[in-house]
Enzyme design. Structure first.
Site, PDB file in Angstrom:
ATOM      1  CB  SER A  84      -0.905  -0.010   1.231  1.00  0.00           C
ATOM      2  OG  SER A  84      -1.855   1.027   1.130  1.00  0.00           O
ATOM      3  CD  GLU A  85      -0.908   3.824  -3.330  1.00  0.00           C
ATOM      4  OE1 GLU A  85      -0.910   2.589  -3.187  1.00  0.00           O
ATOM      5  OE2 GLU A  85      -1.798   4.435  -3.957  1.00  0.00           O
ATOM      6  CG  ASN A  86      -0.893   4.155   3.242  1.00  0.00           C
ATOM      7  OD1 ASN A  86      -0.983   3.158   2.526  1.00  0.00           O
ATOM      8  ND2 ASN A  86      -1.405   4.204   4.452  1.00  0.00           N
TER       9      ASN A  86
END
Lengths: 218, 233
Positions: free
Chosen positions: A46-48
């Site tokens: 998840s890119e966060n």
């Protein structure tokens, strides 16, 4: 019958491979996590800042410090890792993520994809989509084949502002599986009960149709 | 303050020197890991004409949303601003300038600012409207666009989990997000944290941001509002 959102996700899940690190976009792509083939291990990025994202939490395990890129509360699996946004996009830009699944408004036969902006409507932003399409070797686009009024979204040239160029390879729509090769979409599979003629009619881009186009199986 | 002790007692001290028209970087992803009390203090101080780099713009009534209510912000650099009705209204009316920046490019523009790198080439955004007016260079047969780093922020506002008095920071889970880079990119970096301990109590092996980057440190109480409360069915 056109595929449901769940069926599109289910079809895309067949492209997963054991040991893949996968980034799933918001919407239909998120549903792919529900259809991981048995006996296969994949890890969701998840890119966060998560590698090893798990399912949604219970009331007891909910944690405001643990969300996904869609800002939903999530959990992580054993062996997960957290990291900064810079590290996350180094992974993405550096080509370390094996598969990216994302939605789109339009794709075209030059390999371009439009997914973030409809002129006249308010612009909310591209988030990480431009980085993801530029960085991934392996992208699957999940989208509807045509608009509700029957206008094709598989185009010769995208009409909307682009998210990226030269990035489209495999497209799974509610009607078909298409592979883009040498500037042409090849019809690989059709949704159960959908004819080649129907797909052709709703495809503006040039479509290469082999003699036999198998129905998808679930 | 004395020596390497970065701790301040009040939010007035934490933001001393903040003026109109300054450039701020603010950590957080959505409402996760935002320096909520520092933002509140920026609101209370009433400074105006701010330019802010932050991945999102808060929501109506919380996070950076409260600065928009008082029209304190002139320009934002963000990757996604979907959750804020007031933001939309101000952008559409021209009161607020918005430079949408791809999320990875935003992270790198901040990281580069802190690391003394004036710009970098990236494939992100090539062929899109983001690339308009930017230099393009080919590397190994692929086009990349030149993205300038941000200037250093007048104030970099971050939220961390734990710190020692020297400003060594540890983040928790996905509340790290943009905070570690933003911490490196401030002329004055202010960190608000949940707990401050004595030097030596944090294991040096597990420091995320070394204290050299941090100028001021304050303990805050956090609401940690959840934006999309999602429960397993």
């Amino acid at each position: 019958m056109a595929l449901s959102r769940e069926q599109i996700a289910q079809r895309i899940a067949k492209e997963l491979r054991d040991g893949y690190y996968v980034n799933l976009g918001i919407g239909i792509p998120t549903l792919v996590a529900n259809y991981i083939p048995k006996g296969m291990e994949v890890m969701f990025q998840s890119e966060n800042g998560i590698l090893g994202m798990g399912e949604f939490p219970t009331e007891e395990t909910i944690d405001p410090d643990l969300i996904n890129a869609g800002k939903q509360t999530v959990t992580v699996i054993k062996g997960a890792a957290f990291f900064s946004s810079a590290d996350s996009f180094a992974m993405i830009r550096g080509g370390h993520v094996d598969l990216t699944v994302l939605g789109a408004f339009e794709v075209d036969s030059t390999g371009a994809l439009a997914s973030w902006m409809i002129p006249g409507k308010l612009v909310k932003g591209m988030g990480g989509a431009m980085d993801l399409v530029a960085g991934a070797e392996n992208i699957i686009v999940a989208m509807s084949h045509a608009s509700k009024t029957g206008e094709s979204k598989i185009l010769k040239k995208c009409s909307l502002p682009l998210t990226g160029v030269n990035c489209v390879k495999l497209v799974v729509t509610d009607l078909a599986v298409l592979r883009l090769e040498n500037g042409k979409f090849h019809l690989l599979e059709r949704a159960p009960g959908v004819t080649v003629e129907e797909i052709q009619k709703l495809t503006e881009a040039e479509l290469v149709i082999p003699a036999n186009v198998p129905e998808m199986t679930f | 303050m004395s020596g390497f002790n970065k701790v301040v007692k009040t939010y007035d001290e934490a933001l001393a020197g903040l003026k109109d028209n300054m450039f701020l970087m603010v950590g957080g992803f959505g409402l996760c890991g935002i320096p909520e009390n520092l933002i509140q203090k920026v609101h209370d101080l009433g400074v105006k004409g701010l330019t802010i780099a932050s991945n999102n713009a808060g929501v109506d009534g919380f996070g950076l949303g409260i600065l928009l209510e008082k029209k304190q912000v002139k320009k934002m650099y963000s990757s996604y601003v979907g959750e804020n009705a007031l933001f939309e209204k101000q952008v559409l009316s021209g009161e607020l300038e918005l430079e949408l920046t791809p999320q990875g490019t935003l992270a790198e523009k901040i990281r580069a600012a802190g690391a003394g790198i004036p710009g970098f080439f990236t494939a992100t955004g090539f062929g899109t409207q983001i690339a308009e007016g930017k230099d393009v260079k080919m590397f190994n047969g692929r086009p990349y666009i030149l993205e300038p780093a941000f200037p250093k922020a007048d104030f970099a506002l971050v939220k961390a989990w734990k710190a020692d008095k020297y400003g060594n920071l540890i983040f928790r889970k996905t509340a790290a997000n943009f905070n570690p880079m933003i911490a490196t990119a401030g002329k004055i970096t202010v960190a608000e944290v949940e707990e401050i301990v004595e030097p030596g109590e944090l294991d040096p092996n597990f420091i995320h941001v070394p204290g050299i980057y941090v100028n001021r440190l304050i303990v805050g109480k956090f609401e940690k509002r959840i934006e999309q409360r999602t429960i397993k069915k």
